[in-house]
Write a protein that holds these residues in place. Structure first.
Motif, short mmCIF file in Angstrom:
data_model
loop_
_atom_site.label_atom_id
_atom_site.label_comp_id
_atom_site.label_asym_id
_atom_site.label_seq_id
_atom_site.Cartn_x
_atom_site.Cartn_y
_atom_site.Cartn_z
N ARG A 227 44.69 42.05 31.71
CA ARG A 227 44.01 41.19 32.68
C ARG A 227 43.15 40.13 31.99
NH1 ARG A 227 40.05 43.73 35.75
NH2 ARG A 227 41.18 45.66 35.30
N ILE A 228 42.45 40.52 30.92
CA ILE A 228 41.60 39.53 30.25
C ILE A 228 42.39 38.79 29.17
CG2 ILE A 228 39.49 40.85 30.65
CD1 ILE A 228 39.94 40.99 27.29
N LYS A 229 43.69 39.05 29.13
CA LYS A 229 44.56 38.36 28.19
C LYS A 229 44.18 38.58 26.72
CE LYS A 229 45.65 34.85 31.62
NZ LYS A 229 46.49 35.87 32.33
N ALA A 230 43.89 39.83 26.40
CA ALA A 230 43.86 40.18 24.98
C ALA A 230 45.25 39.90 24.47
CB ALA A 230 43.51 41.66 24.80
N SER A 231 45.36 39.33 23.30
CA SER A 231 46.69 38.86 22.87
C SER A 231 47.62 39.99 22.47
CB SER A 231 46.54 37.90 21.71
OG SER A 231 46.12 38.61 20.58
N GLY A 232 47.07 41.17 22.29
CA GLY A 232 47.92 42.28 21.90
C GLY A 232 47.07 43.50 21.62
N TYR A 233 47.72 44.61 21.46
CA TYR A 233 47.02 45.83 21.12
C TYR A 233 47.99 46.81 20.52
CZ TYR A 233 48.87 46.65 25.77
OH TYR A 233 49.71 46.71 26.87
N THR A 234 47.46 47.78 19.84
CA THR A 234 48.26 48.81 19.19
C THR A 234 47.80 50.16 19.71
OG1 THR A 234 48.36 47.38 17.25
CG2 THR A 234 49.01 49.65 16.94
N VAL A 235 48.74 51.03 19.98
CA VAL A 235 48.42 52.34 20.54
C VAL A 235 48.79 53.43 19.54
CG1 VAL A 235 48.87 53.96 22.41
CG2 VAL A 235 48.84 51.50 22.88
N PHE A 236 47.82 54.27 19.23
CA PHE A 236 48.03 55.40 18.34
C PHE A 236 48.09 56.65 19.22
CE2 PHE A 236 46.95 53.34 14.26
CZ PHE A 236 46.48 52.14 14.75
N SER A 237 49.23 57.33 19.16
CA SER A 237 49.43 58.49 20.03
C SER A 237 49.30 59.77 19.23
CB SER A 237 50.82 58.43 20.65
OG SER A 237 50.98 57.23 21.36
N ASN A 238 49.30 60.87 19.98
CA ASN A 238 49.32 62.18 19.34
C ASN A 238 48.21 62.34 18.32
OD1 ASN A 238 52.72 61.73 19.65
ND2 ASN A 238 51.65 63.39 20.66
N ILE A 239 47.07 61.79 18.64
CA ILE A 239 45.91 62.10 17.84
C ILE A 239 45.16 63.19 18.59
CG2 ILE A 239 45.82 59.79 16.87
CD1 ILE A 239 43.61 59.06 18.76
N SER A 240 44.27 63.86 17.92
CA SER A 240 43.50 64.90 18.60
C SER A 240 42.04 64.67 18.32
CB SER A 240 43.94 66.29 18.12
OG SER A 240 43.71 66.40 16.73
N GLY A 241 41.20 65.37 19.03
CA GLY A 241 39.80 65.11 18.81
C GLY A 241 38.92 66.16 19.41
N LYS A 242 37.69 66.08 19.02
CA LYS A 242 36.67 66.92 19.61
C LYS A 242 35.57 65.98 20.08
CE LYS A 242 33.18 70.37 18.46
NZ LYS A 242 32.62 71.22 17.42
N GLY A 243 35.11 66.18 21.27
CA GLY A 243 34.05 65.26 21.70
C GLY A 243 33.63 65.52 23.12
N HIS A 244 32.94 64.55 23.64
CA HIS A 244 32.45 64.64 25.02
C HIS A 244 33.60 64.68 26.00
CE1 HIS A 244 28.44 62.69 23.80
NE2 HIS A 244 28.56 63.91 23.38
N HIS A 245 33.38 65.34 27.07
CA HIS A 245 34.40 65.41 28.10
C HIS A 245 33.86 64.79 29.37
CE1 HIS A 245 38.29 66.85 29.21
NE2 HIS A 245 37.82 67.31 30.35
N GLY A 246 33.00 63.81 29.18
CA GLY A 246 32.42 63.16 30.35
C GLY A 246 31.29 63.99 30.92
N TYR A 247 30.79 63.55 32.03
CA TYR A 247 29.68 64.23 32.66
C TYR A 247 30.17 64.90 33.94
CZ TYR A 247 26.59 61.82 29.51
OH TYR A 247 25.95 61.37 28.40
N HIS A 248 29.70 66.05 34.20
CA HIS A 248 30.05 66.76 35.42
C HIS A 248 28.77 67.33 35.99
CE1 HIS A 248 32.41 69.04 38.24
NE2 HIS A 248 31.79 70.14 37.87
N GLU A 249 28.39 66.86 37.16
CA GLU A 249 27.14 67.30 37.79
C GLU A 249 25.95 67.20 36.83
OE1 GLU A 249 27.61 71.06 39.60
OE2 GLU A 249 29.24 70.41 40.92
N GLY A 250 25.88 66.11 36.12
CA GLY A 250 24.73 65.89 35.26
C GLY A 250 24.78 66.63 33.93
N HIS A 251 25.76 67.46 33.75
CA HIS A 251 25.87 68.17 32.48
C HIS A 251 26.93 67.52 31.62
CE1 HIS A 251 23.32 71.46 33.73
NE2 HIS A 251 23.91 71.38 34.90
#
Lengths: 111, 111, 111
Positions: free
Chosen positions: C30-54
Protein backbone atom coordinates in the motif's frame (compact mmCIF):
# COMPACT_ATOMS: atom_id res chain seq x y z
CA UNK A 1 -1.26 6.98 15.79
CA UNK A 2 -0.21 8.50 19.10
CA UNK A 3 3.57 8.35 19.05
CA UNK A 4 5.82 7.10 16.27
CA UNK A 5 8.88 7.80 18.35
CA UNK A 6 11.64 5.24 18.03
CA UNK A 7 13.87 4.19 20.90
CA UNK A 8 17.52 3.26 20.49
CA UNK A 9 18.52 -0.35 21.05
CA UNK A 10 21.30 -2.69 20.01
CA UNK A 11 20.83 -5.45 17.48
CA UNK A 12 23.13 -8.38 18.10
CA UNK A 13 23.64 -11.15 15.56
CA UNK A 14 25.58 -14.26 16.46
CA UNK A 15 26.49 -16.80 13.79
CA UNK A 16 27.67 -20.16 15.09
CA UNK A 17 27.72 -23.81 14.21
CA UNK A 18 24.35 -25.31 14.91
CA UNK A 19 25.53 -27.65 17.64
CA UNK A 20 26.39 -24.69 19.87
CA UNK A 21 23.11 -22.83 19.70
CA UNK A 22 22.06 -23.66 23.23
CA UNK A 23 25.19 -22.14 24.67
CA UNK A 24 24.17 -18.84 23.09
CA UNK A 25 20.49 -18.99 23.97
CA UNK A 26 21.40 -19.89 27.55
CA UNK A 27 23.46 -16.72 27.81
CA UNK A 28 20.57 -14.70 26.38
CA UNK A 29 18.10 -16.29 28.77
CA UNK A 30 20.40 -15.67 31.72
CA UNK A 31 20.71 -11.93 31.02
CA UNK A 32 16.98 -11.82 30.28
CA UNK A 33 17.12 -10.75 26.67
CA UNK A 34 13.43 -10.45 25.98
CA UNK A 35 13.52 -12.66 22.95
CA UNK A 36 15.50 -13.84 20.01
CA UNK A 37 15.01 -15.30 16.58
CA UNK A 38 16.93 -18.26 15.21
CA UNK A 39 17.72 -18.67 11.51
CA UNK A 40 18.56 -22.26 10.69
CA UNK A 41 19.98 -24.03 7.70
CA UNK A 42 22.16 -21.19 6.66
CA UNK A 43 25.62 -21.93 5.36
CA UNK A 44 28.83 -20.03 5.39
CA UNK A 45 32.47 -19.76 4.77
CA UNK A 46 34.70 -18.36 7.42
CA UNK A 47 37.05 -18.86 10.26
CA UNK A 48 37.02 -22.14 12.03
CA UNK A 49 38.59 -20.86 15.18
CA UNK A 50 42.21 -21.10 16.09
CA UNK A 51 44.10 -24.33 16.39
CA UNK A 52 47.68 -24.28 17.68
CA UNK A 53 48.02 -20.65 16.73
CA UNK A 54 46.93 -21.18 13.13
CA UNK A 55 43.77 -19.81 11.66
CA UNK A 56 41.62 -22.68 10.45
CA UNK A 57 39.23 -22.23 7.58
CA UNK A 58 36.44 -24.44 6.51
CA UNK A 59 34.72 -24.15 3.20
CA UNK A 60 31.15 -24.52 4.25
CA UNK A 61 29.41 -25.58 7.38
CA UNK A 62 25.90 -25.73 8.73
CA UNK A 63 25.36 -22.63 10.73
CA UNK A 64 22.67 -20.89 12.69
CA UNK A 65 22.19 -17.20 13.28
CA UNK A 66 20.64 -15.84 16.44
CA UNK A 67 19.23 -12.32 16.22
CA UNK A 68 18.32 -10.39 19.32
CA UNK A 69 17.56 -6.75 20.08
CA UNK A 70 18.39 -5.50 23.55
CA UNK A 71 18.68 -2.26 25.51
CA UNK A 72 22.25 -0.95 25.50
CA UNK A 73 22.84 -1.91 29.11
CA UNK A 74 22.43 -5.57 28.21
CA UNK A 75 25.08 -5.47 25.51
CA UNK A 76 28.06 -5.82 27.82
CA UNK A 77 26.66 -8.86 29.64
CA UNK A 78 26.06 -10.53 26.27
CA UNK A 79 29.57 -9.75 25.07
CA UNK A 80 31.11 -10.90 28.33
CA UNK A 81 29.08 -14.08 28.29
CA UNK A 82 29.94 -15.00 24.73
CA UNK A 83 33.47 -13.72 24.20
CA UNK A 84 35.32 -16.67 25.76
CA UNK A 85 33.13 -19.04 23.75
CA UNK A 86 33.75 -17.19 20.50
CA UNK A 87 37.48 -17.25 21.13
CA UNK A 88 37.51 -21.02 21.31
CA UNK A 89 34.97 -21.80 18.58
CA UNK A 90 34.07 -20.79 15.09
CA UNK A 91 31.55 -18.00 15.07
CA UNK A 92 30.98 -14.32 14.66
CA UNK A 93 29.19 -11.65 16.60
CA UNK A 94 28.09 -8.31 15.15
CA UNK A 95 26.48 -5.37 16.91
CA UNK A 96 24.40 -2.74 15.11
CA UNK A 97 22.41 0.27 16.21
CA UNK A 98 18.70 -0.35 15.86
CA UNK A 99 15.58 1.35 17.08
CA UNK A 100 12.19 0.07 18.10
CA UNK A 101 8.69 1.39 18.66
CA UNK A 102 8.11 -0.30 21.99
CA UNK A 103 11.18 -0.38 24.21
CA UNK A 104 9.22 -2.05 27.04
CA UNK A 105 8.88 -5.16 24.90
CA UNK A 106 12.64 -5.52 24.81
CA UNK A 107 13.34 -4.96 28.46
CA UNK A 108 11.68 -7.97 29.98
CA UNK A 109 12.72 -7.92 33.60
CA UNK A 110 9.79 -10.29 34.09
CA UNK A 111 10.84 -12.71 31.35
CA UNK B 1 36.86 -10.24 30.28
CA UNK B 2 39.85 -8.18 29.14
CA UNK B 3 38.38 -5.79 26.60
CA UNK B 4 34.78 -5.45 25.51
CA UNK B 5 35.75 -2.78 23.05
CA UNK B 6 33.93 -2.94 19.74
CA UNK B 7 35.54 -2.10 16.41
CA UNK B 8 33.67 -0.45 13.54
CA UNK B 9 33.04 -2.51 10.42
CA UNK B 10 30.60 -2.54 7.54
CA UNK B 11 27.84 -5.09 7.19
CA UNK B 12 26.96 -5.77 3.56
CA UNK B 13 23.85 -7.70 2.56
CA UNK B 14 23.30 -8.74 -1.03
CA UNK B 15 19.99 -10.24 -2.12
CA UNK B 16 20.02 -11.92 -5.50
CA UNK B 17 18.40 -14.71 -7.44
CA UNK B 18 19.88 -18.01 -6.37
CA UNK B 19 21.43 -18.82 -9.72
CA UNK B 20 23.82 -15.87 -9.39
CA UNK B 21 25.22 -16.60 -5.97
CA UNK B 22 28.63 -17.70 -7.20
CA UNK B 23 29.17 -14.41 -8.96
CA UNK B 24 28.82 -12.69 -5.61
CA UNK B 25 30.88 -15.13 -3.58
CA UNK B 26 33.64 -14.98 -6.21
CA UNK B 27 33.84 -11.22 -5.75
CA UNK B 28 33.99 -11.66 -1.97
CA UNK B 29 36.67 -14.33 -2.26
CA UNK B 30 38.69 -12.16 -4.62
CA UNK B 31 38.78 -9.17 -2.28
CA UNK B 32 39.44 -11.55 0.61
CA UNK B 33 36.35 -10.89 2.64
CA UNK B 34 37.09 -13.08 5.62
CA UNK B 35 33.80 -14.93 5.44
CA UNK B 36 30.16 -14.73 4.58
CA UNK B 37 26.89 -16.38 5.42
CA UNK B 38 24.31 -17.47 2.87
CA UNK B 39 20.57 -17.51 3.57
CA UNK B 40 18.75 -19.75 1.13
CA UNK B 41 15.13 -20.35 0.30
CA UNK B 42 14.06 -16.86 1.00
CA UNK B 43 11.48 -15.24 -1.24
CA UNK B 44 10.82 -11.73 -2.24
CA UNK B 45 9.05 -9.20 -4.28
CA UNK B 46 11.03 -6.55 -6.03
CA UNK B 47 12.68 -5.19 -9.07
CA UNK B 48 13.57 -7.56 -11.81
CA UNK B 49 16.16 -5.34 -13.39
CA UNK B 50 15.62 -3.06 -16.32
CA UNK B 51 14.41 -4.14 -19.70
CA UNK B 52 14.36 -1.63 -22.55
CA UNK B 53 14.28 1.24 -20.10
CA UNK B 54 11.31 -0.13 -18.19
CA UNK B 55 11.47 -1.37 -14.68
CA UNK B 56 10.41 -5.00 -14.55
CA UNK B 57 8.75 -6.43 -11.50
CA UNK B 58 8.22 -9.99 -10.59
CA UNK B 59 5.87 -11.12 -7.91
CA UNK B 60 7.99 -13.67 -6.15
CA UNK B 61 11.20 -15.41 -6.90
CA UNK B 62 13.61 -17.72 -5.17
CA UNK B 63 16.33 -15.58 -3.68
CA UNK B 64 19.43 -15.90 -1.60
CA UNK B 65 20.95 -13.37 0.75
CA UNK B 66 24.66 -13.14 1.34
CA UNK B 67 25.74 -11.41 4.54
CA UNK B 68 29.32 -10.35 5.09
CA UNK B 69 31.07 -8.04 7.53
CA UNK B 70 34.22 -6.32 6.32
CA UNK B 71 36.61 -3.55 7.32
CA UNK B 72 35.64 -0.24 5.74
CA UNK B 73 38.53 -0.34 3.24
CA UNK B 74 37.05 -3.45 1.66
CA UNK B 75 33.69 -1.81 1.02
CA UNK B 76 34.66 0.03 -2.15
CA UNK B 77 36.13 -3.07 -3.82
CA UNK B 78 32.91 -4.95 -3.06
CA UNK B 79 30.76 -2.16 -4.46
CA UNK B 80 32.94 -1.80 -7.55
CA UNK B 81 32.92 -5.53 -8.11
CA UNK B 82 29.16 -5.90 -7.80
CA UNK B 83 27.73 -2.68 -9.19
CA UNK B 84 27.85 -3.62 -12.89
CA UNK B 85 26.25 -6.96 -12.04
CA UNK B 86 23.48 -5.36 -10.00
CA UNK B 87 22.75 -2.93 -12.81
CA UNK B 88 22.06 -5.77 -15.21
CA UNK B 89 20.29 -8.18 -12.87
CA UNK B 90 17.66 -8.24 -10.20
CA UNK B 91 19.13 -7.77 -6.79
CA UNK B 92 19.77 -5.39 -3.96
CA UNK B 93 22.76 -4.41 -1.90
CA UNK B 94 22.56 -2.69 1.48
CA UNK B 95 25.37 -1.39 3.66
CA UNK B 96 25.05 -0.88 7.40
CA UNK B 97 27.41 0.18 10.16
CA UNK B 98 28.24 -2.73 12.42
CA UNK B 99 30.82 -3.39 15.07
CA UNK B 100 32.66 -6.50 16.17
CA UNK B 101 34.68 -7.75 19.09
CA UNK B 102 37.56 -9.18 17.10
CA UNK B 103 38.49 -7.11 14.07
CA UNK B 104 41.38 -9.43 13.18
CA UNK B 105 38.88 -12.16 12.38
CA UNK B 106 37.42 -9.98 9.66
CA UNK B 107 40.61 -8.84 8.04
CA UNK B 108 41.93 -12.10 6.64
CA UNK B 109 44.85 -11.07 4.50
CA UNK B 110 45.90 -14.69 4.77
CA UNK B 111 42.55 -16.09 3.64
CA UNK C 1 32.71 2.60 -11.80
CA UNK C 2 31.17 6.08 -12.10
CA UNK C 3 29.91 6.72 -8.57
CA UNK C 4 30.29 4.53 -5.53
CA UNK C 5 28.30 7.01 -3.52
CA UNK C 6 25.89 5.48 -1.04
CA UNK C 7 22.49 6.94 -0.25
CA UNK C 8 20.89 6.78 3.19
CA UNK C 9 17.81 4.61 3.63
CA UNK C 10 16.02 2.82 6.44
CA UNK C 11 16.10 -0.95 6.86
CA UNK C 12 12.96 -2.26 8.53
CA UNK C 13 12.70 -5.80 9.85
CA UNK C 14 9.39 -7.18 11.03
CA UNK C 15 9.23 -10.53 12.79
CA UNK C 16 5.76 -12.02 13.10
CA UNK C 17 3.95 -15.31 13.26
CA UNK C 18 3.69 -16.76 9.80
CA UNK C 19 -0.07 -16.59 9.60
CA UNK C 20 0.03 -12.79 9.68
CA UNK C 21 2.48 -12.22 6.90
CA UNK C 22 -0.05 -10.90 4.43
CA UNK C 23 -1.13 -8.17 6.80
CA UNK C 24 2.43 -6.87 6.75
CA UNK C 25 3.03 -7.26 3.02
CA UNK C 26 -0.30 -5.53 2.33
CA UNK C 27 0.88 -2.52 4.32
CA UNK C 28 4.18 -2.49 2.41
CA UNK C 29 2.38 -2.79 -0.93
CA UNK C 30 0.00 0.00 0.00
CA UNK C 31 2.77 2.47 0.81
CA UNK C 32 4.66 1.29 -2.26
CA UNK C 33 7.74 -0.09 -0.60
CA UNK C 34 9.71 -1.08 -3.66
CA UNK C 35 10.26 -4.62 -2.50
CA UNK C 36 10.79 -6.90 0.43
CA UNK C 37 12.33 -10.22 1.30
CA UNK C 38 10.66 -12.89 3.40
CA UNK C 39 12.60 -15.29 5.61
CA UNK C 40 10.52 -18.34 6.46
CA UNK C 41 10.89 -21.21 8.86
CA UNK C 42 12.68 -19.22 11.45
CA UNK C 43 11.89 -19.80 15.09
CA UNK C 44 11.99 -17.64 18.11
CA UNK C 45 11.31 -17.00 21.69
CA UNK C 46 9.60 -13.83 22.71
CA UNK C 47 6.51 -11.95 23.61
CA UNK C 48 3.21 -13.36 22.61
CA UNK C 49 1.35 -10.11 22.77
CA UNK C 50 -0.80 -8.95 25.60
CA UNK C 51 -3.79 -10.80 26.93
CA UNK C 52 -5.94 -9.11 29.57
CA UNK C 53 -3.09 -6.84 30.53
CA UNK C 54 -0.64 -9.66 31.04
CA UNK C 55 2.38 -10.24 28.89
CA UNK C 56 2.18 -13.68 27.31
CA UNK C 57 5.28 -15.61 26.45
CA UNK C 58 5.61 -18.59 24.25
CA UNK C 59 8.65 -20.76 24.11
CA UNK C 60 8.98 -21.21 20.42
CA UNK C 61 6.80 -20.51 17.46
CA UNK C 62 7.02 -20.55 13.72
CA UNK C 63 7.90 -17.09 12.60
CA UNK C 64 8.64 -15.16 9.47
CA UNK C 65 10.81 -12.11 9.05
CA UNK C 66 10.11 -9.48 6.44
CA UNK C 67 13.03 -7.26 5.48
CA UNK C 68 12.52 -4.09 3.50
CA UNK C 69 14.64 -1.04 2.75
CA UNK C 70 12.81 2.23 2.17
CA UNK C 71 13.51 5.95 1.84
CA UNK C 72 13.14 7.72 5.18
CA UNK C 73 9.84 9.36 4.18
CA UNK C 74 8.21 5.94 3.93
CA UNK C 75 9.19 4.95 7.45
CA UNK C 76 6.36 6.77 9.22
CA UNK C 77 3.65 5.27 7.00
CA UNK C 78 5.03 1.80 7.71
CA UNK C 79 5.13 2.43 11.45
CA UNK C 80 1.64 3.92 11.44
CA UNK C 81 0.31 1.03 9.40
CA UNK C 82 1.81 -1.67 11.57
CA UNK C 83 1.77 -0.25 15.09
CA UNK C 84 -1.85 -1.13 15.94
CA UNK C 85 -1.27 -4.63 14.62
CA UNK C 86 1.91 -5.10 16.64
CA UNK C 87 0.14 -3.92 19.77
CA UNK C 88 -2.43 -6.66 19.45
CA UNK C 89 -0.22 -9.48 18.21
CA UNK C 90 3.10 -11.07 18.86
CA UNK C 91 5.83 -9.54 16.77
CA UNK C 92 8.69 -7.14 16.67
CA UNK C 93 9.74 -4.32 14.42
CA UNK C 94 13.28 -2.92 14.23
CA UNK C 95 14.56 0.03 12.26
CA UNK C 96 18.20 0.45 11.25
CA UNK C 97 20.12 2.96 9.19
CA UNK C 98 21.25 1.47 5.91
CA UNK C 99 22.62 2.82 2.69
CA UNK C 100 22.28 1.72 -0.91
CA UNK C 101 23.98 2.30 -4.23
CA UNK C 102 20.83 2.95 -6.24
CA UNK C 103 18.20 4.91 -4.34
CA UNK C 104 15.89 4.97 -7.36
CA UNK C 105 15.43 1.24 -7.04
CA UNK C 106 13.95 1.75 -3.60
CA UNK C 107 11.63 4.60 -4.40
CA UNK C 108 9.17 2.91 -6.71
CA UNK C 109 6.44 5.44 -7.24
CA UNK C 110 5.56 3.37 -10.27
CA UNK C 111 5.42 0.09 -8.40
Amino acid sequence: MSDMKLHPMKEVKIIIEGEHIHFVTDVLDRIKASGYTVFSNISGKGHHGYHEGHLMFNDTSSLQMILTVVPEEKLDPILSGLKPFLERHSGSLFVLDASVLRPDRFDSKEA
